[in-house]
Design a protein around this motif. Structure first.
Motif, PDB file in Angstrom:
ATOM      1  N   THR A  24       6.691   3.556  -6.280  1.00 57.91           N
ATOM      2  CA  THR A  24       7.182   2.082  -6.499  1.00 57.91           C
ATOM      3  C   THR A  24       7.850   1.584  -5.350  1.00 57.91           C
ATOM      4  O   THR A  24       8.231   0.418  -5.186  1.00 57.91           O
ATOM      5  CB  THR A  24       8.413   2.057  -7.800  1.00 57.91           C
ATOM      6  N   VAL A  25       7.823   2.467  -4.086  1.00 56.87           N
ATOM      7  CA  VAL A  25       8.634   1.963  -2.989  1.00 56.87           C
ATOM      8  C   VAL A  25       7.799   1.428  -2.027  1.00 56.87           C
ATOM      9  O   VAL A  25       6.561   1.720  -2.043  1.00 56.87           O
ATOM     10  CB  VAL A  25       9.303   3.529  -2.127  1.00 56.87           C
ATOM     11  N   LYS A  26       8.167   0.204  -1.743  1.00 58.90           N
ATOM     12  CA  LYS A  26       7.478  -0.690  -0.838  1.00 58.90           C
ATOM     13  C   LYS A  26       7.708  -0.484   0.743  1.00 58.90           C
ATOM     14  O   LYS A  26       8.964  -0.630   0.955  1.00 58.90           O
ATOM     15  CB  LYS A  26       7.717  -2.191  -0.906  1.00 58.90           C
ATOM     16  N   ARG A  27       6.622  -0.099   1.507  1.00 62.33           N
ATOM     17  CA  ARG A  27       7.108   0.153   3.106  1.00 62.33           C
ATOM     18  C   ARG A  27       7.545  -1.189   3.627  1.00 62.33           C
ATOM     19  O   ARG A  27       6.662  -2.334   3.541  1.00 62.33           O
ATOM     20  CB  ARG A  27       5.677   0.755   3.517  1.00 62.33           C
ATOM     21  N   PRO A  28       8.516  -1.278   4.632  1.00 65.57           N
ATOM     22  CA  PRO A  28       8.824  -2.412   5.226  1.00 65.57           C
ATOM     23  C   PRO A  28       7.821  -2.781   6.355  1.00 65.57           C
ATOM     24  O   PRO A  28       6.945  -1.919   6.634  1.00 65.57           O
ATOM     25  CB  PRO A  28      10.269  -1.985   5.816  1.00 65.57           C
ATOM     26  N   ALA A  29       7.812  -3.954   6.967  1.00 63.66           N
ATOM     27  CA  ALA A  29       6.970  -4.575   7.903  1.00 63.66           C
ATOM     28  C   ALA A  29       7.121  -3.558   9.148  1.00 63.66           C
ATOM     29  O   ALA A  29       8.370  -3.186   9.363  1.00 63.66           O
ATOM     30  CB  ALA A  29       7.198  -5.755   8.251  1.00 63.66           C
ATOM     31  N   GLY A  60      -8.358  20.162  -4.856  1.00 58.57           N
ATOM     32  CA  GLY A  60      -9.685  19.631  -5.333  1.00 58.57           C
ATOM     33  C   GLY A  60     -10.219  18.683  -4.544  1.00 58.57           C
ATOM     34  O   GLY A  60     -10.494  18.801  -3.581  1.00 58.57           O
ATOM     35  N   CYS A  61     -10.379  17.315  -5.218  1.00 59.58           N
ATOM     36  CA  CYS A  61     -10.994  16.198  -4.407  1.00 59.58           C
ATOM     37  C   CYS A  61     -10.159  15.541  -3.108  1.00 59.58           C
ATOM     38  O   CYS A  61     -10.610  14.861  -2.651  1.00 59.58           O
ATOM     39  CB  CYS A  61     -11.289  15.154  -5.438  1.00 59.58           C
ATOM     40  N   ARG A  62      -8.798  16.041  -3.300  1.00 60.63           N
ATOM     41  CA  ARG A  62      -8.261  15.568  -2.109  1.00 60.63           C
ATOM     42  C   ARG A  62      -7.668  14.240  -2.057  1.00 60.63           C
ATOM     43  O   ARG A  62      -7.094  13.386  -1.405  1.00 60.63           O
ATOM     44  CB  ARG A  62      -8.482  16.069  -0.768  1.00 60.63           C
ATOM     45  N   GLN A  63      -7.882  13.445  -3.294  1.00 61.85           N
ATOM     46  CA  GLN A  63      -7.533  11.911  -3.639  1.00 61.85           C
ATOM     47  C   GLN A  63      -6.163  11.685  -3.936  1.00 61.85           C
ATOM     48  O   GLN A  63      -5.665  12.523  -4.609  1.00 61.85           O
ATOM     49  CB  GLN A  63      -8.389  11.332  -4.621  1.00 61.85           C
ATOM     50  N   TRP A  64      -5.469  10.858  -3.560  1.00 60.03           N
ATOM     51  CA  TRP A  64      -4.148  10.576  -3.890  1.00 60.03           C
ATOM     52  C   TRP A  64      -4.371   9.466  -5.090  1.00 60.03           C
ATOM     53  O   TRP A  64      -5.287   8.695  -5.416  1.00 60.03           O
ATOM     54  CB  TRP A  64      -3.266   9.600  -2.944  1.00 60.03           C
ATOM     55  N   PHE A  65      -3.452   9.587  -6.158  1.00 59.69           N
ATOM     56  CA  PHE A  65      -3.397   8.794  -7.228  1.00 59.69           C
ATOM     57  C   PHE A  65      -1.904   8.758  -7.950  1.00 59.69           C
ATOM     58  O   PHE A  65      -0.969   9.398  -7.347  1.00 59.69           O
ATOM     59  CB  PHE A  65      -4.522   9.462  -8.334  1.00 59.69           C
ATOM     60  N   ARG A  66      -1.639   7.644  -8.766  1.00 55.86           N
ATOM     61  CA  ARG A  66      -0.493   7.518  -9.502  1.00 55.86           C
ATOM     62  C   ARG A  66      -0.491   8.398 -10.700  1.00 55.86           C
ATOM     63  O   ARG A  66      -1.299   8.224 -11.428  1.00 55.86           O
ATOM     64  CB  ARG A  66      -0.334   5.955  -9.780  1.00 55.86           C
ATOM     65  N   VAL A  67       0.847   8.892 -11.042  1.00 56.47           N
ATOM     66  CA  VAL A  67       1.109   9.329 -12.066  1.00 56.47           C
ATOM     67  C   VAL A  67       2.379   8.853 -12.637  1.00 56.47           C
ATOM     68  O   VAL A  67       3.390   8.862 -11.999  1.00 56.47           O
ATOM     69  CB  VAL A  67       1.257  10.827 -12.012  1.00 56.47           C
ATOM     70  N   THR A  68       2.123   8.858 -14.125  1.00 56.27           N
ATOM     71  CA  THR A  68       3.526   8.231 -14.740  1.00 56.27           C
ATOM     72  C   THR A  68       4.029   9.447 -15.472  1.00 56.27           C
ATOM     73  O   THR A  68       3.237  10.156 -16.334  1.00 56.27           O
ATOM     74  CB  THR A  68       3.313   7.099 -15.932  1.00 56.27           C
ATOM     75  N   SER A  79      -2.322   8.505 -15.594  1.00 58.45           N
ATOM     76  CA  SER A  79      -2.609   8.781 -14.229  1.00 58.45           C
ATOM     77  C   SER A  79      -3.732   7.742 -13.928  1.00 58.45           C
ATOM     78  O   SER A  79      -4.593   7.038 -14.666  1.00 58.45           O
ATOM     79  CB  SER A  79      -3.124  10.072 -13.921  1.00 58.45           C
ATOM     80  N   ALA A  80      -3.630   7.134 -12.543  1.00 60.25           N
ATOM     81  CA  ALA A  80      -4.742   6.003 -12.045  1.00 60.25           C
ATOM     82  C   ALA A  80      -4.785   6.078 -10.571  1.00 60.25           C
ATOM     83  O   ALA A  80      -3.980   6.830  -9.964  1.00 60.25           O
ATOM     84  CB  ALA A  80      -4.496   4.794 -12.780  1.00 60.25           C
ATOM     85  N   CYS A  81      -5.699   5.298 -10.213  1.00 61.74           N
ATOM     86  CA  CYS A  81      -5.998   5.073  -8.668  1.00 61.74           C
ATOM     87  C   CYS A  81      -4.801   4.547  -8.168  1.00 61.74           C
ATOM     88  O   CYS A  81      -3.863   3.889  -8.848  1.00 61.74           O
ATOM     89  CB  CYS A  81      -7.036   4.237  -8.449  1.00 61.74           C
ATOM     90  N   PRO A  82      -4.370   4.690  -6.963  1.00 62.38           N
ATOM     91  CA  PRO A  82      -3.095   4.283  -6.331  1.00 62.38           C
ATOM     92  C   PRO A  82      -3.010   2.644  -6.331  1.00 62.38           C
ATOM     93  O   PRO A  82      -1.846   2.269  -6.684  1.00 62.38           O
ATOM     94  CB  PRO A  82      -3.255   4.543  -4.829  1.00 62.38           C
ATOM     95  N   GLY A  83      -3.982   1.945  -6.473  1.00 64.00           N
ATOM     96  CA  GLY A  83      -3.986   0.463  -6.507  1.00 64.00           C
ATOM     97  C   GLY A  83      -3.820  -0.113  -7.787  1.00 64.00           C
ATOM     98  O   GLY A  83      -3.784  -1.319  -7.965  1.00 64.00           O
TER      99      GLY A  83
END
Length: 91
Positions: A24-29, A60-68, A79-83
């Protein structure tokens, strides 16, 4: 041991994954003031309860994803894709 469901590979043991931090952290500009970067890098909440996290299926597939995951019980509720808007809806 946790059983984590990769959106691409399905359920796998926790040992196949690497924790990537708070989703949930948003990267600054890039040109944001130093104070914004200090906040981003060092100041984090430590929530109790449901929390969205980033994980990588590193063995495994080396993909990044979101987990609750519930930080009190370690129960994974999605779990879902990052976006994706919510990882709870995709499990």
């Amino acid at each position: 041991m946790l059983l984590i469901s990769c959106p691409w590979c399905g359920p796998r043991a926790q040992v196949e994954f690497t924790y990537g931090g708070d989703a949930t952290v948003k990267r600054p500009a890039p040109d944001a003031p130093t104070a914004a970067w200090v906040e981003f890098v060092y100041m984090r909440d430590n929530p109790a309860g449901r929390h969205d996290e980033l994980w990588q299926h590193s063995a495994g597939c080396r993909q990044w994803f979101r987990v609750t995951r519930d930080t009190l019980t370690h129960e994974i509720t999605g779990s879902a894709c990052p976006g994706a808007a919510s990882s709870e809806e995709a499990l």
